[in-house]
Design a protein around this motif. Structure first.
Motif, PDB file in Angstrom:
ATOM      1  N   GLU A 417       0.831  -1.203   0.000  1.00 36.81           N
ATOM      2  CA  GLU A 417       0.000   0.000   0.000  1.00 36.81           C
ATOM      3  C   GLU A 417       0.865   1.252   0.000  1.00 36.81           C
ATOM      4  O   GLU A 417       0.588   2.228  -0.704  1.00 36.81           O
ATOM      5  CB  GLU A 417      -0.913  -0.019   1.231  1.00 36.81           C
ATOM      6  CG  GLU A 417      -1.971   1.083   1.223  1.00 36.81           C
ATOM      7  CD  GLU A 417      -2.939   0.970   2.380  1.00 36.81           C
ATOM      8  OE1 GLU A 417      -3.902   1.748   2.410  1.00 36.81           O
ATOM      9  OE2 GLU A 417      -2.733   0.104   3.264  1.00 36.81           O
ATOM     10  N   ILE A 421       0.718   4.119  -2.942  1.00 36.28           N
ATOM     11  CA  ILE A 421       0.438   5.522  -2.628  1.00 36.28           C
ATOM     12  C   ILE A 421       1.616   6.402  -3.017  1.00 36.28           C
ATOM     13  O   ILE A 421       1.442   7.507  -3.549  1.00 36.28           O
ATOM     14  CB  ILE A 421       0.094   5.683  -1.133  1.00 36.28           C
ATOM     15  CG1 ILE A 421      -1.252   5.014  -0.836  1.00 36.28           C
ATOM     16  CG2 ILE A 421       0.047   7.155  -0.732  1.00 36.28           C
ATOM     17  CD1 ILE A 421      -1.631   4.992   0.630  1.00 36.28           C
ATOM     18  N   LYS A 432      -2.183  15.637  -3.224  1.00 35.89           N
ATOM     19  CA  LYS A 432      -2.963  14.566  -2.603  1.00 35.89           C
ATOM     20  C   LYS A 432      -4.339  14.424  -3.238  1.00 35.89           C
ATOM     21  O   LYS A 432      -4.890  13.323  -3.317  1.00 35.89           O
ATOM     22  CB  LYS A 432      -3.088  14.829  -1.098  1.00 35.89           C
ATOM     23  CG  LYS A 432      -1.761  14.715  -0.359  1.00 35.89           C
ATOM     24  CD  LYS A 432      -1.916  15.035   1.114  1.00 35.89           C
ATOM     25  CE  LYS A 432      -0.556  15.012   1.820  1.00 35.89           C
ATOM     26  NZ  LYS A 432      -0.653  15.423   3.230  1.00 35.89           N
ATOM     27  N   LEU A 439      -6.121   6.916  -7.330  1.00 40.41           N
ATOM     28  CA  LEU A 439      -6.329   5.682  -6.563  1.00 40.41           C
ATOM     29  C   LEU A 439      -7.809   5.380  -6.352  1.00 40.41           C
ATOM     30  O   LEU A 439      -8.161   4.377  -5.721  1.00 40.41           O
ATOM     31  CB  LEU A 439      -5.620   5.789  -5.205  1.00 40.41           C
ATOM     32  CG  LEU A 439      -4.099   5.919  -5.273  1.00 40.41           C
ATOM     33  CD1 LEU A 439      -3.528   6.190  -3.891  1.00 40.41           C
ATOM     34  CD2 LEU A 439      -3.478   4.662  -5.859  1.00 40.41           C
ATOM     35  N   LEU A 446      -7.350   8.982   1.683  1.00 43.12           N
ATOM     36  CA  LEU A 446      -5.919   9.027   1.368  1.00 43.12           C
ATOM     37  C   LEU A 446      -5.132   9.659   2.503  1.00 43.12           C
ATOM     38  O   LEU A 446      -4.080   9.148   2.911  1.00 43.12           O
ATOM     39  CB  LEU A 446      -5.688   9.818   0.077  1.00 43.12           C
ATOM     40  CG  LEU A 446      -4.208   9.978  -0.328  1.00 43.12           C
ATOM     41  CD1 LEU A 446      -3.576   8.632  -0.615  1.00 43.12           C
ATOM     42  CD2 LEU A 446      -4.068  10.910  -1.523  1.00 43.12           C
ATOM     43  N   ARG A 449      -4.748   7.180   5.281  1.00 41.97           N
ATOM     44  CA  ARG A 449      -3.787   6.124   4.965  1.00 41.97           C
ATOM     45  C   ARG A 449      -2.352   6.637   5.042  1.00 41.97           C
ATOM     46  O   ARG A 449      -1.449   5.931   5.502  1.00 41.97           O
ATOM     47  CB  ARG A 449      -4.067   5.569   3.568  1.00 41.97           C
ATOM     48  CG  ARG A 449      -5.360   4.759   3.502  1.00 41.97           C
ATOM     49  CD  ARG A 449      -5.785   4.530   2.044  1.00 41.97           C
ATOM     50  NE  ARG A 449      -7.120   3.992   1.940  1.00 41.97           N
ATOM     51  CZ  ARG A 449      -7.415   2.698   1.839  1.00 41.97           C
ATOM     52  NH1 ARG A 449      -6.446   1.814   1.831  1.00 41.97           N
ATOM     53  NH2 ARG A 449      -8.668   2.302   1.759  1.00 41.97           N
TER      54      ARG A 449
END
Length: 456
Positions: A417, A421, A432, A439, A446, A449
């Protein structure tokens, strides 16, 4: 009738509180010390307990701790002749509702008791609501029983009774209008109008007249006075869907309505006052729009008094089987078919799918599948899922070998992951918002995460 227990070693104080509270209409019991008070709590449930702080053997603080074990639903008010800030803080930390000196004003004291009992009633209602909703799969017209949706249901319940403006955030197809409708239908305004307007679906030159109305002769084609949607929604709720699409000039006019509860019709000179609750929704990042100057900051804060975020379907997979069953039954009835279920493999395909269109896309898939299906269950060949958004496209990710000592699956998933990212952030040049779009997750997801994985 609310039940109150008075615990005090002073007989005179017990009798005084007994008489006063009975006159106020409460069912009052008394105990001469903490031990007797606990015995009574084990035999009977009390809405409120009023206890002296200084008592022999067990003081009020220790009694409070014991009460929370024996009768956690009961609220406790401590009374003392020896007030101190340190004791008050300790009492509140242990869960006391309030801390009052013995030379209290009777009117203020009875007001405190009423507030405590009202608070206790609300907490019990909320607890019952959570218990009921955990055993259900829907709230109003919203379907879902995942932990994420239970949080949304609880928030709807809390905000419904207020008049505060609400901003609903979520991707397209997550059910933002259903959430707005649930807030309205659980509010004191439920018998008044619920008016919906899609701010992005009406041409800019018509949007102002739709919102605020116009007077006869104010422009070509205005052959009669026409009330706007804010007037039609008077006393009720207006839902501004895709509020981020409002042009700047209408943002200014909406701000006036939000602040002053008044507006002008097109061509009018008389202020029209309305009592309307405003619920807004958007699938865009309004904070980023404010920073870029595309959305007014003052309007954003006025609309975003209480935000509610609706998670995308791919982040609440537990809801897919429930939603699938609901849509199968719905369209089976509509199309006059006897389809009641879905094959295990077909459901697995749905569970592996990312659903960029969220619940709306799932409904569309099931509607089409039921229409095409000739057997008694929905089969995989009729799902017509886009393979591009299926988990199957990641099958090329393989681990060459599992060491004899084993490996930590969570660590491996986190590593994968983190790499994905990182690639998305690299491709988006650090944005972002763009990375989240790449994604196919929300900006908030996001950000969560990134923080969880410690990505710098």
């Amino acid at each position: 009738m609310a039940t109150i227990l008075v615990v005090d070693d002073d007989k005179g104080m017990r009798e005084f509180l007994d008489i006063m509270l009975t006159r106020e209409g409460y069912d009052v019991s008394c105990a001469r010390d903490a031990g007797e008070g606990l015995d009574r709590c084990r035999k009977q449930r009390f809405d409120l307990i009023i206890t002296d702080l200084r008592m022999p053997k067990i003081d009020g603080i220790e009694f409070l701790k014991s009460v929370k074990d024996v009768s956690p639903e009961s609220l406790v008010i401590l009374i003392t002749a020896y007030a101190s800030g340190e004791t008050a803080v300790r009492a509140m930390k242990e869960g006391a509702y309030d801390y009052i000196e013995k030379d209290f004003n009777i009117e203020e004291f009875t007001s405190t008791i009423r507030s405590a009992l009202e608070s206790n009633g609300r907490m019990q209602d909320d607890a019952k609501f959570i218990r009921d909703i955990e055993n259900s799969v829907c709230f109003g017209e919203i379907i879902g029983k995942s932990r994420e949706m239970l949080k949304v249901y609880s928030l709807i319940k809390k905000v419904a009774d207020t008049t505060a403006n609400v901003l609903i955030l979520g991707e397209s197809g997550t059910g933002k209008e259903l959430v707005a409708k649930a807030i309205h239908e659980n509010s004191p305004r439920k018998d008044m109008p619920f008016v919906v307007i899609n701010c992005g679906g009406i041409p800019e030159n018509l949007l102002e007249s739709e919102l605020f109305g116009y007077l006869k002769g104010s422009f070509t084609g205005a052959y009669a006075d026409k009330p706007g949607l804010f007037e039609i929604a008077r006393g009720g709720t207006i839902f501004l869907d895709e509020v981020a699409e409002l042009p700047p000039v209408l943002q200014v006019k909406l701000l006036r309505v939000v602040q002053e509860k008044t507006f002008l019709r097109i061509g009018g000179t008389e202020n029209i006052r309305v009592d309307v609750r405003i619920i807004s929704a958007t699938n865009r990042n309004l904070e980023e729009m404010v920073q870029k100057g595309d959305f007014r900051e003052d309007l954003y804060y006025r609309l975003n008094v209480i935000p509610i975020s609706i998670p995308p379907l791919r982040e609440r997979k537990d809801d897919i089987p429930v939603l699938t069953k609901y849509f199968i039954e719905k369209y089976s009835r509509e199309f006059g078919k006897g389809i009641k279920n879905i094959s295990n493999y077909a459901l697995e395909l749905l569970m592996d799918y990312s659903f960029p269109g969220n619940v709306r896309e799932l409904e569309n898939i099931i509607e089409r599948s039921v229409a095409l299906e000739h057997s008694s269950i929905v089969l995989p060949e009729n799902l017509m899922i886009s393979r591009e958004n299926s988990a199957a496209k990641h099958e090329t990710f393989k681990i060459e070998n599992i060491p004899d000592q084993g490996l930590n699956l969570n660590d491996e998933l986190a590593r994968f992951e983190r790499a994905i990212i990182g690639k998305a952030l690299e491709k988006s040049k650090g944005s972002k918002t763009k990375a989240a779009e790449l994604l196919m997750i929300s900006f908030d997801s996001l950000r969560y995460r990134i923080e969880k994985l410690g990505i710098g």
